[in-house]
Scaffold this motif. Sequence first.
Motif, PDB file in Angstrom:
ATOM      1  N   LYS A 257      53.189 -26.707  20.513  1.00 54.49           N
ATOM      2  CA  LYS A 257      53.923 -27.938  20.183  1.00 54.49           C
ATOM      3  C   LYS A 257      53.357 -29.229  20.765  1.00 54.49           C
ATOM      4  O   LYS A 257      53.273 -30.196  20.068  1.00 54.49           O
ATOM      5  CB  LYS A 257      55.205 -27.483  20.866  1.00 54.49           C
ATOM      6  N   PHE A 261      52.265 -31.331  17.594  1.00 57.86           N
ATOM      7  CA  PHE A 261      53.364 -32.301  17.035  1.00 57.86           C
ATOM      8  C   PHE A 261      52.387 -33.857  17.086  1.00 57.86           C
ATOM      9  O   PHE A 261      52.518 -34.391  16.252  1.00 57.86           O
ATOM     10  CB  PHE A 261      54.515 -32.373  18.108  1.00 57.86           C
ATOM     11  N   LEU A 285      56.891 -31.057   8.761  1.00 61.84           N
ATOM     12  CA  LEU A 285      57.334 -32.263   9.985  1.00 61.84           C
ATOM     13  C   LEU A 285      57.560 -33.333   9.577  1.00 61.84           C
ATOM     14  O   LEU A 285      58.751 -34.013   9.975  1.00 61.84           O
ATOM     15  CB  LEU A 285      55.941 -32.361  10.781  1.00 61.84           C
ATOM     16  N   ILE A 300      58.115 -22.337  20.033  1.00 63.68           N
ATOM     17  CA  ILE A 300      58.385 -23.189  20.801  1.00 63.68           C
ATOM     18  C   ILE A 300      59.293 -22.738  22.001  1.00 63.68           C
ATOM     19  O   ILE A 300      59.700 -21.798  21.694  1.00 63.68           O
ATOM     20  CB  ILE A 300      58.930 -24.451  19.903  1.00 63.68           C
ATOM     21  N   GLY A 306      65.810 -27.170  17.789  1.00 62.20           N
ATOM     22  CA  GLY A 306      65.621 -28.389  18.124  1.00 62.20           C
ATOM     23  C   GLY A 306      65.353 -29.159  16.774  1.00 62.20           C
ATOM     24  O   GLY A 306      65.664 -28.539  15.725  1.00 62.20           O
ATOM     25  N   ARG A 307      65.126 -30.431  16.832  1.00 64.89           N
ATOM     26  CA  ARG A 307      64.839 -31.262  15.737  1.00 64.89           C
ATOM     27  C   ARG A 307      63.605 -32.117  16.093  1.00 64.89           C
ATOM     28  O   ARG A 307      62.935 -32.084  17.243  1.00 64.89           O
ATOM     29  CB  ARG A 307      66.208 -32.329  15.707  1.00 64.89           C
ATOM     30  N   VAL A 308      63.165 -32.688  14.927  1.00 66.19           N
ATOM     31  CA  VAL A 308      61.964 -33.367  14.993  1.00 66.19           C
ATOM     32  C   VAL A 308      62.060 -35.031  14.799  1.00 66.19           C
ATOM     33  O   VAL A 308      62.890 -35.363  14.215  1.00 66.19           O
ATOM     34  CB  VAL A 308      60.950 -33.026  13.789  1.00 66.19           C
ATOM     35  N   TYR A 315      54.356 -36.673  15.888  1.00 65.84           N
ATOM     36  CA  TYR A 315      55.888 -36.325  16.087  1.00 65.84           C
ATOM     37  C   TYR A 315      56.287 -35.969  17.259  1.00 65.84           C
ATOM     38  O   TYR A 315      55.478 -35.700  18.309  1.00 65.84           O
ATOM     39  CB  TYR A 315      56.369 -35.206  14.872  1.00 65.84           C
ATOM     40  N   TRP A 317      59.306 -33.097  19.479  1.00 64.41           N
ATOM     41  CA  TRP A 317      60.128 -32.402  19.531  1.00 64.41           C
ATOM     42  C   TRP A 317      61.393 -32.703  20.251  1.00 64.41           C
ATOM     43  O   TRP A 317      61.200 -32.928  21.668  1.00 64.41           O
ATOM     44  CB  TRP A 317      59.692 -30.884  20.177  1.00 64.41           C
ATOM     45  N   PRO A 319      64.621 -30.846  21.820  1.00 64.24           N
ATOM     46  CA  PRO A 319      65.418 -29.483  22.087  1.00 64.24           C
ATOM     47  C   PRO A 319      66.989 -29.610  21.855  1.00 64.24           C
ATOM     48  O   PRO A 319      67.371 -30.854  22.046  1.00 64.24           O
ATOM     49  CB  PRO A 319      65.135 -29.138  23.303  1.00 64.24           C
TER      50      PRO A 319
END
Length: 329
Positions: A257, A261, A285, A300, A306-308, A315, A317, A319
Amino acid sequence: MHRAIRPAAIASAALLLLAATTLSVPAPAHAAAPQVRTQAPGYYRMMLGQFEVTALSDGTATIPLDKLLTRTSPTQVERLLGDAYLQPKTETSVNAFLINTGSQLLLVDTGAGRLFGPTVAGRLVKSLRAAGYQPEDIDVVLLTHIHGDHSCGLTVDGQAVFPNAVVRVDRHDHDFWLNEQNKERVDASHHHGFAEAAAAFAPYIAKGRVQPFEPGAELLPGIRALATHGHTPGHTFYEVQSQGQRLLLWGDLIHAKDVQFPQPGVTIRFDVDDARAAQQRQQALRTAAREGTLIGAAHISFPGLGRVRPAGKGYLWVPVNYSLDGLKE
Ligand SMILES: [Zn+2]
């Protein structure tokens, strides 16, 4: 016979006793508590509409990301991991997801089983039991793809770990990994995957319990396969929907991650087609950040939910918030 005791001596003794009582520190009643050094049972539960979703930990594996990540440099990897207070050898979560739809119990990925030996990962069944279910309860195993840390948990010592389950996987992964002749199509670093796949699937094939599906198939009400081929020939996301809520189970879209990301173009040696894997990551993503999709990811940090968000050229992350209220009736 009594010896004569002088009154002065009695007075001195009384004073000494008083002094001792007042000044001494009481001896400890017991030794310090021994350190326990175990982690909490590896599950985290949430509701998604009417579906109960439980993230299950298979444990962790420590892997040298500076040696495994590609389309980058060890220095770059070390810098990005350093920003996250991590070393190049990083302890990486192995997560699976259990979905109780109310009528069926589905397990998405099975962890590594004994692939990494007795002490690394391989804790999925322990986590499953701690979460209140038994391996015999699983009706369907959905594999995001066939790779040891996702599918070797199917079988331990030649025995099916989930004896009542049907195993479902994208036809392209099934046809690729369960045919040794495909070895010549890939780099030697992937060759071990063929024997691992054969061993993991054997008891289920013997009982006619393997059912490959076509890309994009609706597998059950509220559960759909989304083809994201690249990391492996049949790599699949599972889209889980109930009462307007949606969860996307990403499998191996992300391995690191803190590197992928900020830099989604970074790939890993485990990718069978790394260019395509990178494309899938960029697209997934971008969409997840735009739509605020709830994500469940295999590697992860547990529970991997979670979300992005967009962040600079890459990007971030985000949680999920720890929740107990979400489980109330
Ligand atoms: Zn994989």
